[in-house]
Design a protein around this motif. Structure first.
Motif, PDB file in Angstrom:
ATOM      1  N   ALA A 118       0.827  -1.214   0.000  1.00  0.00           N
ATOM      2  CA  ALA A 118       0.000   0.000   0.000  1.00  0.00           C
ATOM      3  C   ALA A 118       0.860   1.262   0.000  1.00  0.00           C
ATOM      4  CB  ALA A 118      -0.937  -0.007   1.208  1.00  0.00           C
ATOM      5  N   ILE A 119       1.923   1.256   0.776  1.00  0.00           N
ATOM      6  CA  ILE A 119       2.833   2.404   0.791  1.00  0.00           C
ATOM      7  C   ILE A 119       3.517   2.555  -0.565  1.00  0.00           C
ATOM      8  CG2 ILE A 119       5.006   3.264   1.770  1.00  0.00           C
ATOM      9  CD1 ILE A 119       4.046   2.001   4.466  1.00  0.00           C
ATOM     10  N   ARG A 120       3.912   1.436  -1.159  1.00  0.00           N
ATOM     11  CA  ARG A 120       4.595   1.496  -2.463  1.00  0.00           C
ATOM     12  C   ARG A 120       3.658   2.056  -3.527  1.00  0.00           C
ATOM     13  NH1 ARG A 120       7.612   3.391  -4.933  1.00  0.00           N
ATOM     14  NH2 ARG A 120       9.117   2.553  -6.396  1.00  0.00           N
ATOM     15  N   VAL A 121       2.390   1.713  -3.478  1.00  0.00           N
ATOM     16  CA  VAL A 121       1.405   2.256  -4.424  1.00  0.00           C
ATOM     17  C   VAL A 121       1.385   3.784  -4.318  1.00  0.00           C
ATOM     18  CG1 VAL A 121      -1.083   2.411  -4.905  1.00  0.00           C
ATOM     19  CG2 VAL A 121      -0.004   0.172  -4.573  1.00  0.00           C
ATOM     20  N   ALA A 122       1.420   4.298  -3.098  1.00  0.00           N
ATOM     21  CA  ALA A 122       1.436   5.753  -2.908  1.00  0.00           C
ATOM     22  C   ALA A 122       2.708   6.363  -3.486  1.00  0.00           C
ATOM     23  CB  ALA A 122       1.299   6.086  -1.425  1.00  0.00           C
ATOM     24  N   TYR A 123       3.838   5.711  -3.297  1.00  0.00           N
ATOM     25  CA  TYR A 123       5.091   6.216  -3.880  1.00  0.00           C
ATOM     26  C   TYR A 123       5.049   6.167  -5.406  1.00  0.00           C
ATOM     27  CZ  TYR A 123       7.812   6.814   0.414  1.00  0.00           C
ATOM     28  OH  TYR A 123       8.300   7.247   1.619  1.00  0.00           O
ATOM     29  N   HIS A 124       4.444   5.126  -5.968  1.00  0.00           N
ATOM     30  CA  HIS A 124       4.314   5.064  -7.430  1.00  0.00           C
ATOM     31  C   HIS A 124       3.544   6.275  -7.957  1.00  0.00           C
ATOM     32  CE1 HIS A 124       6.281   1.371  -8.382  1.00  0.00           C
ATOM     33  NE2 HIS A 124       5.429   0.595  -7.734  1.00  0.00           N
ATOM     34  N   ALA A 125       2.510   6.682  -7.239  1.00  0.00           N
ATOM     35  CA  ALA A 125       1.742   7.864  -7.656  1.00  0.00           C
ATOM     36  C   ALA A 125       2.632   9.107  -7.669  1.00  0.00           C
ATOM     37  CB  ALA A 125       0.539   8.067  -6.740  1.00  0.00           C
ATOM     38  N   LEU A 126       3.473   9.240  -6.656  1.00  0.00           N
ATOM     39  CA  LEU A 126       4.396  10.378  -6.619  1.00  0.00           C
ATOM     40  C   LEU A 126       5.419  10.302  -7.751  1.00  0.00           C
ATOM     41  CD1 LEU A 126       5.061  10.644  -2.778  1.00  0.00           C
ATOM     42  CD2 LEU A 126       3.753  12.244  -4.212  1.00  0.00           C
ATOM     43  N   GLU A 127       5.903   9.118  -8.046  1.00  0.00           N
ATOM     44  CA  GLU A 127       6.863   8.950  -9.144  1.00  0.00           C
ATOM     45  C   GLU A 127       6.242   9.355 -10.486  1.00  0.00           C
ATOM     46  OE1 GLU A 127       8.831   5.233  -6.741  1.00  0.00           O
ATOM     47  OE2 GLU A 127       7.724   4.812  -8.585  1.00  0.00           O
ATOM     48  N   ARG A 128       4.991   8.947 -10.705  1.00  0.00           N
ATOM     49  CA  ARG A 128       4.303   9.340 -11.943  1.00  0.00           C
ATOM     50  C   ARG A 128       4.131  10.854 -12.002  1.00  0.00           C
ATOM     51  NH1 ARG A 128       1.355   4.876 -10.444  1.00  0.00           N
ATOM     52  NH2 ARG A 128      -0.414   6.147  -9.748  1.00  0.00           N
ATOM     53  N   GLU A 129       3.787  11.442 -10.857  1.00  0.00           N
ATOM     54  CA  GLU A 129       3.567  12.891 -10.806  1.00  0.00           C
ATOM     55  C   GLU A 129       4.860  13.658 -11.074  1.00  0.00           C
ATOM     56  OE1 GLU A 129       2.357  16.273  -7.483  1.00  0.00           O
ATOM     57  OE2 GLU A 129       1.702  14.200  -7.166  1.00  0.00           O
ATOM     58  N   TYR A 130       5.953  13.243 -10.443  1.00  0.00           N
ATOM     59  CA  TYR A 130       7.206  14.002 -10.539  1.00  0.00           C
ATOM     60  C   TYR A 130       8.098  13.606 -11.707  1.00  0.00           C
ATOM     61  CZ  TYR A 130       6.062  15.816  -5.919  1.00  0.00           C
ATOM     62  OH  TYR A 130       5.445  16.421  -4.864  1.00  0.00           O
ATOM     63  N   HIS A 131       8.000  12.351 -12.147  1.00  0.00           N
ATOM     64  CA  HIS A 131       8.926  11.867 -13.177  1.00  0.00           C
ATOM     65  C   HIS A 131       8.246  11.294 -14.410  1.00  0.00           C
ATOM     66  CE1 HIS A 131      12.039  12.497 -10.211  1.00  0.00           C
ATOM     67  NE2 HIS A 131      11.375  11.727  -9.363  1.00  0.00           N
ATOM     68  N   GLY A 132       6.923  11.184 -14.379  1.00  0.00           N
ATOM     69  CA  GLY A 132       6.189  10.690 -15.536  1.00  0.00           C
ATOM     70  C   GLY A 132       6.111   9.184 -15.653  1.00  0.00           C
ATOM     71  N   SER A 133       6.763   8.459 -14.743  1.00  0.00           N
ATOM     72  CA  SER A 133       6.684   6.997 -14.769  1.00  0.00           C
ATOM     73  C   SER A 133       7.059   6.443 -13.401  1.00  0.00           C
ATOM     74  CB  SER A 133       7.620   6.410 -15.834  1.00  0.00           C
ATOM     75  OG  SER A 133       8.968   6.685 -15.513  1.00  0.00           O
ATOM     76  N   GLU A 134       6.643   5.200 -13.187  1.00  0.00           N
ATOM     77  CA  GLU A 134       6.976   4.507 -11.940  1.00  0.00           C
ATOM     78  C   GLU A 134       8.365   3.909 -12.047  1.00  0.00           C
ATOM     79  OE1 GLU A 134       4.033   1.485 -11.353  1.00  0.00           O
ATOM     80  OE2 GLU A 134       2.391   2.941 -11.234  1.00  0.00           O
ATOM     81  N   TRP A 135       9.012   3.739 -10.899  1.00  0.00           N
ATOM     82  CA  TRP A 135      10.286   3.033 -10.883  1.00  0.00           C
ATOM     83  C   TRP A 135      10.076   1.592 -11.323  1.00  0.00           C
ATOM     84  CZ3 TRP A 135      13.458   4.122  -5.813  1.00  0.00           C
ATOM     85  CH2 TRP A 135      13.890   5.438  -5.825  1.00  0.00           C
ATOM     86  N   SER A 136      11.072   1.056 -11.990  1.00  0.00           N
ATOM     87  CA  SER A 136      11.064  -0.354 -12.381  1.00  0.00           C
ATOM     88  C   SER A 136      11.425  -1.217 -11.173  1.00  0.00           C
ATOM     89  CB  SER A 136      12.085  -0.588 -13.498  1.00  0.00           C
ATOM     90  OG  SER A 136      13.401  -0.385 -12.988  1.00  0.00           O
ATOM     91  N   ILE A 137      11.257  -2.506 -11.333  1.00  0.00           N
ATOM     92  CA  ILE A 137      11.670  -3.438 -10.285  1.00  0.00           C
ATOM     93  C   ILE A 137      13.171  -3.298 -10.040  1.00  0.00           C
ATOM     94  CG2 ILE A 137      11.907  -5.880  -9.663  1.00  0.00           C
ATOM     95  CD1 ILE A 137       9.320  -6.375 -11.290  1.00  0.00           C
ATOM     96  N   GLU A 138      13.933  -3.112 -11.108  1.00  0.00           N
ATOM     97  CA  GLU A 138      15.377  -2.962 -10.966  1.00  0.00           C
ATOM     98  C   GLU A 138      15.727  -1.714 -10.158  1.00  0.00           C
ATOM     99  OE1 GLU A 138      13.749  -3.471 -13.825  1.00  0.00           O
ATOM    100  OE2 GLU A 138      14.706  -5.092 -14.919  1.00  0.00           O
ATOM    101  N   GLU A 139      14.990  -0.627 -10.380  1.00  0.00           N
ATOM    102  CA  GLU A 139      15.233   0.593  -9.614  1.00  0.00           C
ATOM    103  C   GLU A 139      14.873   0.393  -8.145  1.00  0.00           C
ATOM    104  OE1 GLU A 139      14.692   4.280 -12.688  1.00  0.00           O
ATOM    105  OE2 GLU A 139      12.941   2.953 -12.397  1.00  0.00           O
ATOM    106  N   ASP A 140      13.794  -0.343  -7.889  1.00  0.00           N
ATOM    107  CA  ASP A 140      13.447  -0.675  -6.510  1.00  0.00           C
ATOM    108  C   ASP A 140      14.563  -1.499  -5.868  1.00  0.00           C
ATOM    109  OD1 ASP A 140      11.034   0.670  -6.617  1.00  0.00           O
ATOM    110  OD2 ASP A 140       9.786  -1.127  -6.486  1.00  0.00           O
ATOM    111  N   ALA A 141      15.109  -2.459  -6.615  1.00  0.00           N
ATOM    112  CA  ALA A 141      16.191  -3.286  -6.070  1.00  0.00           C
ATOM    113  C   ALA A 141      17.426  -2.436  -5.756  1.00  0.00           C
ATOM    114  CB  ALA A 141      16.547  -4.405  -7.052  1.00  0.00           C
ATOM    115  N   LEU A 142      17.745  -1.498  -6.611  1.00  0.00           N
ATOM    116  CA  LEU A 142      18.882  -0.613  -6.348  1.00  0.00           C
ATOM    117  C   LEU A 142      18.623   0.274  -5.134  1.00  0.00           C
ATOM    118  CD1 LEU A 142      19.906   0.404  -9.964  1.00  0.00           C
ATOM    119  CD2 LEU A 142      21.214  -1.010  -8.366  1.00  0.00           C
ATOM    120  N   ALA A 143      17.395   0.741  -4.979  1.00  0.00           N
ATOM    121  CA  ALA A 143      17.049   1.542  -3.802  1.00  0.00           C
ATOM    122  C   ALA A 143      17.200   0.699  -2.534  1.00  0.00           C
ATOM    123  CB  ALA A 143      15.634   2.094  -3.925  1.00  0.00           C
ATOM    124  N   PHE A 144      16.761  -0.563  -2.591  1.00  0.00           N
ATOM    125  CA  PHE A 144      16.945  -1.459  -1.451  1.00  0.00           C
ATOM    126  C   PHE A 144      18.421  -1.607  -1.115  1.00  0.00           C
ATOM    127  CE2 PHE A 144      18.224  -5.870  -0.486  1.00  0.00           C
ATOM    128  CZ  PHE A 144      17.962  -5.836   0.871  1.00  0.00           C
TER     129      PHE A 144
END
Length: 102
Positions: free
Chosen positions: A12-38
């Motif tokens: 649920a938290i990740r869904v909210a972050y995806h909305a922010l990513e779309r708003e600020y960057h025009g797309s959601e992070w990929s799984i690979e980007e999530d893995a790098l963030a981890f």
């Protein structure tokens, strides 16, 4: 809190972050980007652990519990994004490791 609740709340938290990513960057992070963030957060947890143990100078040691929690959050998110059940992943690892150590 059980692992299923951790997973549900994490998604649920990740869904909210995806909305922010779309708003600020025009797309959601990929799984690979999530893995790098981890991996970045896991590295920070390592540095904060070193600080906690007096092996690395830092004034952010009080952030260690939150960073450990964030790492668990990322793992739950990554499992979900790859179609894996987070609780099953942890359970299987623990059972296999316990069996191997007998």
């Amino acid at each position: 809190m059980d692992l299923n609740e951790v997973s549900e709340r994490s998604v649920a938290i990740r869904v909210a972050y995806h909305a922010l990513e779309r708003e600020y960057h025009g797309s959601e992070w990929s799984i690979e980007e999530d893995a790098l963030a981890f991996l970045t957060d896991a590295s920070l947890a390592g540095r904060l652990t070193m600080s906690h143990e007096g092996r690395w100078p830092s004034d952010s040691e009080d952030k260690l519990p939150a960073k450990i929690g964030e790492c668990v959050w990322w793992l739950a998110v990554l499992a979900d994004r790859m179609g894996l059940d987070f609780s099953d992943c942890v359970t299987k690892f623990l059972e296999d490791t316990e069996q191997a150590l007998k």
